[in-house]
Design an enzyme around this catalytic site. Sequence first.
Site, PDB file in Angstrom:
ATOM      1  N   GLU A 162      -0.730  -8.627   4.924  1.00  0.00           N
ATOM      2  CA  GLU A 162      -0.413  -8.884   6.340  1.00  0.00           C
ATOM      3  C   GLU A 162      -1.672  -8.899   7.215  1.00  0.00           C
ATOM      4  O   GLU A 162      -1.607  -9.283   8.371  1.00  0.00           O
ATOM      5  CB  GLU A 162       0.608  -7.844   6.854  1.00  0.00           C
ATOM      6  N   HIS A 169      -3.314  -5.295   1.496  1.00  0.00           N
ATOM      7  CA  HIS A 169      -2.633  -5.580   2.766  1.00  0.00           C
ATOM      8  C   HIS A 169      -2.586  -7.085   3.045  1.00  0.00           C
ATOM      9  O   HIS A 169      -3.411  -7.594   3.808  1.00  0.00           O
ATOM     10  CB  HIS A 169      -3.365  -4.870   3.913  1.00  0.00           C
ATOM     11  N   CYS A 217       0.837  -1.207   0.000  1.00  0.00           N
ATOM     12  CA  CYS A 217       0.000   0.000   0.000  1.00  0.00           C
ATOM     13  C   CYS A 217       0.878   1.267   0.000  1.00  0.00           C
ATOM     14  O   CYS A 217       1.503   1.547  -1.009  1.00  0.00           O
ATOM     15  CB  CYS A 217      -0.975  -0.062   1.163  1.00  0.00           C
TER      16      CYS A 217
HETATM   17  N1  GLN Z   1      -3.474   6.333   1.039  1.00  0.00           N
HETATM   18  C1  GLN Z   1      -2.228   6.070   1.673  1.00  0.00           C
HETATM   19  C2  GLN Z   1      -1.086   6.822   0.991  1.00  0.00           C
HETATM   20  O1  GLN Z   1      -1.166   7.173  -0.144  1.00  0.00           O
HETATM   21  C3  GLN Z   1      -1.909   4.585   1.693  1.00  0.00           C
HETATM   22  C4  GLN Z   1      -2.902   3.862   2.562  1.00  0.00           C
HETATM   23  C5  GLN Z   1      -2.381   2.575   3.157  1.00  0.00           C
HETATM   24  O2  GLN Z   1      -1.181   2.338   3.224  1.00  0.00           O
HETATM   25  N2  GLN Z   1      -3.297   1.782   3.646  1.00  0.00           N
HETATM   26  O3  GLN Z   1      -0.107   7.034   1.613  1.00  0.00           O
END
Ligand code: GLN
Length: 234
Positions: free
Chosen positions: A200, A198, A101
Site C-alpha cells: 500500500e 507494504h 506486515c
Molecule cells: N513489527 C511489527 C509487529 O510485529 C509489524 C510492523 C509493521 O506492520 N510494519 O507487529
Amino acid sequence: MLVKVIKNYNLSFVPILSIINANEKNRCSCLQGAFVEHIAILQNLGVEASPIRLRKQLQGLDGLVIPGGESTTIAKLMQIYGLTKTIQELTSNGLPVLGTCAGMVLLSRSATHPESSSGLDTIGAINIEVRRNAFGRQINSFETNISIPALGEEPFRAIFIRAPIITRAGAEVEILARLEDGTSVAARQGKVLVCAFHPELTDDTRFHKYFLELERRPSPPPTLSGEGREVVGG
Ligand code: GLN
C-alpha cells in the site's frame, strides 16, 4: 435476481480492518498502520473501502484487510472489541482477507519474536509460522525489488518496515514471493493473502488487484493442517 443485486452491491464494498483506530489512546498507532493508503489504493481500483472497528461492521463484507501496525496492540484490541472469533469464523468460511506486515503476523497460525518468548493470539487463517521483526528494528527497514510471478514479470518494489518473515508453511500454502536468499515474504492459502512488506506504500496496484481477484475464485476447503514444511532459505 435479488441475490444478484445484493451480490453486485457487496462486490464493490471491501472494508478495511483498522482496529487501531478504535481506541483514542492508540490513535497514533494508526499512522504506522497505513490503513489510509490501503483505502486509497482500493478506491483507485474502483472499490468502496472504509475502516471498521465494531463487530457488527464485520457482517456482509466481501473482503477484509488487516494492515500493518503493531501486532500485539492489534491483537489486544481485537480481543477487547470481540472481533477475533468473528474474523476466525469469517475467514474459515472463505472471506477473502489481506494481511500486510503485522496483518500477516495476525493471520498466521503462530508467531515468534526474536526477543520475546511470550506468544501472540493469532487468528490462524493461514497455515504459516512467522518470525516477527525478523530483520531487526525500525533502522533495519529496507526496500528492494522482488519477483512475484503471480503478478507478472515486472519486479515489485517491496518496502519492509520491522517486517516479519514466514518460517514454516503447510503444504496447502502457496509461497508467492521470496527474497534473494530464499526467505519467504508473501503467501496465499485459498482466499487468505499475506505479505511481510507494504504494497500500500507504493504506486503499484498489482498486489491489491490480485487480492480483489480472489473474491471471484471458488472457496477452498476451510482447513489448517499439519505442522508445515520449513520454508526459510529455500
Ligand atoms: N513489527 C511489527 C509487529 O510485529 C509489524 C510492523 C509493521 O506492520 N510494519 O507487529
